[in-house]
Design a protein around this motif. Structure first.
Motif, mmCIF file in Angstrom:
data_model
loop_
_atom_site.group_PDB
_atom_site.id
_atom_site.type_symbol
_atom_site.label_atom_id
_atom_site.label_comp_id
_atom_site.label_asym_id
_atom_site.label_seq_id
_atom_site.Cartn_x
_atom_site.Cartn_y
_atom_site.Cartn_z
ATOM 1 N N GLY A 120 -8.843 2.307 -3.454
ATOM 2 C CA GLY A 120 -8.976 3.623 -2.855
ATOM 3 C C GLY A 120 -10.322 4.245 -3.174
ATOM 4 O O GLY A 120 -10.940 3.944 -4.212
ATOM 5 N N HIS A 125 -10.751 5.532 -6.627
ATOM 6 C CA HIS A 125 -10.402 4.650 -7.739
ATOM 7 C C HIS A 125 -11.633 4.403 -8.614
ATOM 8 O O HIS A 125 -12.757 4.270 -8.102
ATOM 9 C CB HIS A 125 -9.870 3.322 -7.200
ATOM 10 N N SER A 164 -0.739 3.226 1.704
ATOM 11 C CA SER A 164 -0.654 4.608 1.217
ATOM 12 C C SER A 164 -0.959 4.672 -0.271
ATOM 13 O O SER A 164 -1.644 5.596 -0.744
ATOM 14 C CB SER A 164 0.740 5.183 1.492
ATOM 15 N N MET A 165 -0.457 3.711 -1.038
ATOM 16 C CA MET A 165 -0.724 3.678 -2.470
ATOM 17 C C MET A 165 -2.189 3.394 -2.750
ATOM 18 O O MET A 165 -2.803 3.994 -3.645
ATOM 19 C CB MET A 165 0.183 2.638 -3.129
ATOM 20 N N THR A 181 -4.805 4.041 -0.736
ATOM 21 C CA THR A 181 -5.630 5.195 -0.361
ATOM 22 C C THR A 181 -5.450 6.353 -1.339
ATOM 23 O O THR A 181 -6.340 7.192 -1.482
ATOM 24 C CB THR A 181 -5.309 5.665 1.067
ATOM 25 N N ALA A 182 -4.319 6.405 -2.024
ATOM 26 C CA ALA A 182 -4.101 7.437 -3.041
ATOM 27 C C ALA A 182 -4.822 7.125 -4.341
ATOM 28 O O ALA A 182 -4.835 7.963 -5.261
ATOM 29 C CB ALA A 182 -2.602 7.596 -3.300
#
Length: 305
Positions: free
Chosen positions: A178, A181, A231-232, A234-235
């Motif tokens: 992400g 990150h 989704s995980m 990109t979070a």
């Protein structure tokens, strides 16, 4: 006892054609019949139903309120009859009634799969198709157990002896995290850097070790859903090896970033295979499905970059 009557498809066809074209003579031309035949069929339909379907007082017959009320139902019946005829002919010709595909989203871009399915539908509109989500090696298992006719998978080094397969394309993987990150702040990412962070992997629940990746972290989470997986990512939760066709739109909008490494990645790209079992002979629809998917992926492989 309630009386019943038999309505012939030709009667309904004549009624619909007359309503659509506006006259009995135009309906006769459209159906390749004599005008007297059309008049007789519609007259018999009115007798059988006990309804007046056309007002014949004017120069051309006009639908009555009763005729208008029945028209959509008649068209629906004619469509059903046409489908019944087509399916009966197909079954007599040895055509499958249905096909089930087990699809690993890592192995094929979904827009390509949809394009192949559209072309298949044009060729075999009567064949029902079921699509099963199959990550990791679950597609092979579904084919082996007879729950799927064809699998679309990342190439494996060894298939069961009773499997046939066809290599149809390839799929590139990239190392991503992400945009927020910590790994994205590094100019180059080392193996030790990866070990220090959570690794997200797509895998079938039955076999979390099925993907052909090296374990580069002591902390691994396994997921079956690519929507949750992305989704995980990109979070900012974890890093992953991801198919380029799945990562691309998220990279383009800046939600995830491709990581540069100071080591050689394991052999990419992977090949995409179509697999099926010799124990269950594929009919013409199954063969066509294989041909259409192969054609779409081979076209993509030969397009200039």
């Amino acid at each position: 006892m309630e009386s019943r009557f038999f309505i012939a498809p030709e009667q309904l066809e004549a009624f619909e054609a007359a309503a659509r074209t506006g006259s009995f003579s135009a309906a006769a031309r459209a159906l390749g019949k004599a005008q007297s035949t059309i008049s007789g069929l519609i007259g018999n339909l009115e007798i059988d139903t006990g309804l007046t379907l056309f007002d014949r007082a004017g120069r051309e017959p006009k639908l009555t309120a009763q005729g208008r009320a029945l028209l959509n139902d008649v068209r629906s019946l004619l469509n059903s009859y046409s489908r019944f005829e087509a399916k009966s002919r197909s079954l007599n010709a040895g055509l499958e009634e249905s096909l089930t595909l087990a699809v690993d989203e890592s192995a094929i871009e979904l827009t390509q799969l949809v394009e192949a399915l559209e072309r298949f539908y044009q060729n075999y509109p009567t064949v029902a198709v079921s699509l099963l989500h199959a990550s990791g090696d679950s597609a092979s298992r579904l084919v082996r157990e007879g729950k799927a006719d064809i699998g679309i998978v990342l190439s494996q080094s060894d298939y069961p002896e009773d499997f046939d397969f066809r290599g149809v394309g390839n799929c590139s993987f990239v190392l991503v995290a992400g945009a927020t990150h910590p790994l994205t702040t590094l100019a180059q990412v080392s193996i030790q850097d990866l070990h220090n962070h959570l690794h997200l992997r797509i895998s079938a629940s039955s076999d979390p070790t099925s993907l052909p990746e090296n374990d580069l972290s002591d902390r691994i989470w396994y997921l079956e859903s690519y929507s949750l997986f992305m989704s995980m990512l990109t979070a900012g939760l974890g890093w992953a090896f991801t198919p380029l066709h799945i990562a691309r739109p998220h990279v383009e909008r800046g939600a995830i970033k491709v990581l540069n490494t100071d080591f050689q990645l394991t052999p990419y790209p992977y090949c995409t295979d179509l697999i099926w079992s010799r124990r269950k002979t594929l009919g013409p629809a199954g063969q066509n499905m294989i041909d259409e998917v192969s054609r779409i992926l081979s076209q993509q492989a030969t397009e200039p970059a």
